[in-house]
Design a protein around this motif. Structure first.
Motif, PDB file in Angstrom:
ATOM      1  N   ASP A  14       0.852  -1.181   0.000  1.00 13.66           N
ATOM      2  CA  ASP A  14       0.000   0.000   0.000  1.00 13.66           C
ATOM      3  C   ASP A  14       0.890   1.234   0.000  1.00 13.66           C
ATOM      4  N   SER A  17      -0.301   4.270   2.077  1.00 16.04           N
ATOM      5  CA  SER A  17      -0.063   4.134   3.515  1.00 16.04           C
ATOM      6  C   SER A  17       1.406   4.380   3.847  1.00 16.04           C
ATOM      7  N   ARG A  20       1.960   8.102   3.830  1.00 15.73           N
ATOM      8  CA  ARG A  20       1.404   8.743   5.028  1.00 15.73           C
ATOM      9  C   ARG A  20       2.320   8.532   6.223  1.00 15.73           C
TER      10      ARG A  20
END
Length: 280
Positions: A14, A17, A20
């Motif tokens: 991901d 993710s 982030r």
């Protein structure tokens, strides 16, 4: 519409993710750095309360003087002269240091011939390079640039040398098995693995280059940050000495966070995904 099931054992990464998490780590690190600076200034202020202003002036006095210096055109001229000398010297050091480090790391003959000399040049004090270059080239920019280039080359060479010895040799053998040319093996197999070591060498060489060029300017040049620091030292003006030291430090931080950090993030953008895949 039917969906194709993921293959057994397939790792799905991901990337959103990961980005982030990387952003959160960056912001957390930024706040920690800011906190460390605030604590350092507070300690400085406490020490200044118990010392004479001529010995340890308060942070407010130094910051105010630095602000006044930034309002003068001569400040930027002196910083610019020093930066030109640093960049010129580092260009020499980076080209020579990477070449020497690769030769030492990839060739046993090169290592035997060069390692002793690299270590000798690494142990010679920076002031010696400054004195020799001034005697050889005179009181000019060339002396400072050559001194920086010669003084910083061993540091870069040692980093690249050790990095080359630590790379995955199986990838080199694989490249040879697939009949890659030496040029392809160097730029597609060796250099990508050396990027973290090259960046570390650049950081070390940048700090070392600033120190060398300041010494050369202090020894005999009539311009630059080192000359200015020597001038205010001769006038026993501690406020100006610290103000110029802070300007010097801010310039290094700008080079680190505005140039080296973005370059590192771009060249190593694959690393978060690789760490995630390894379960880091």
């Amino acid at each position: 519409m039917s969906t194709i099931p993921a293959l057994q054992g397939e790792v799905v990464i991901d990337t959103a993710s990961i980005r982030r998490r990387a952003r959160r780590r960056f912001l957390r690190g930024l706040w920690r750095r800011a906190l460390s600076v605030v604590l350092l200034v507070l300690i400085w202020q406490v020490i200044a309360l118990f010392m004479e202003p001529t010995i340890v002036p308060s942070p407010g006095t130094v910051f105010a003087q630095m602000a006044r210096n930034l309002g003068e055109g001569n400040t930027y001229q002196q910083l610019g002269v020093t930066m030109v000398r640093v960049v010129g010297g580092m260009l020499i050091a980076v080209c020579a240091g990477i070449a020497i480090g690769l030769i030492m790391g990839l060739s046993k003959l090169g290592e035997d011939l060069l390692d002793t000399w690299v270590l000798i040049f690494f142990t010679i004090p920076a002031i010696v390079y400054g004195i020799l270059c001034i005697l050889w080239f005179g009181l000019n920019d060339l002396a400072a640039i050559i001194a920086v280039g010669v003084g910083a080359t061993p540091a870069i060479a040692i980093n690249i040398w050790q990095g080359t010895k630590a790379i995955d040799r199986d990838l080199i053998h694989m490249g040879k098995a697939f009949r890659f040319s030496r040029r392809s093996i160097l730029f597609r197999v060796v250099v990508p693995q050396l990027i973290p070591y090259i960046l570390a060498a650049l950081r070390y060489a940048l700090g070392l280059s600033w120190k060398i060029v300041t010494i050369v300017e202090l020894l005999g040049l009539s311009s630059g940050v080192g000359y200015t620091l020597n001038y205010w030292f001769g006038n026993f003006d501690m406020v100006q000495v610290l103000a110029w030291t802070l300007l010097f430090t801010v310039a290094l931080l700008i080079a680190e966070f505005a140039i080296l950090k973005p370059v590192e993030a771009r060249l190593t953008r694959w690393r978060p995904a690789a760490q995630f895949q390894r379960g880091a």
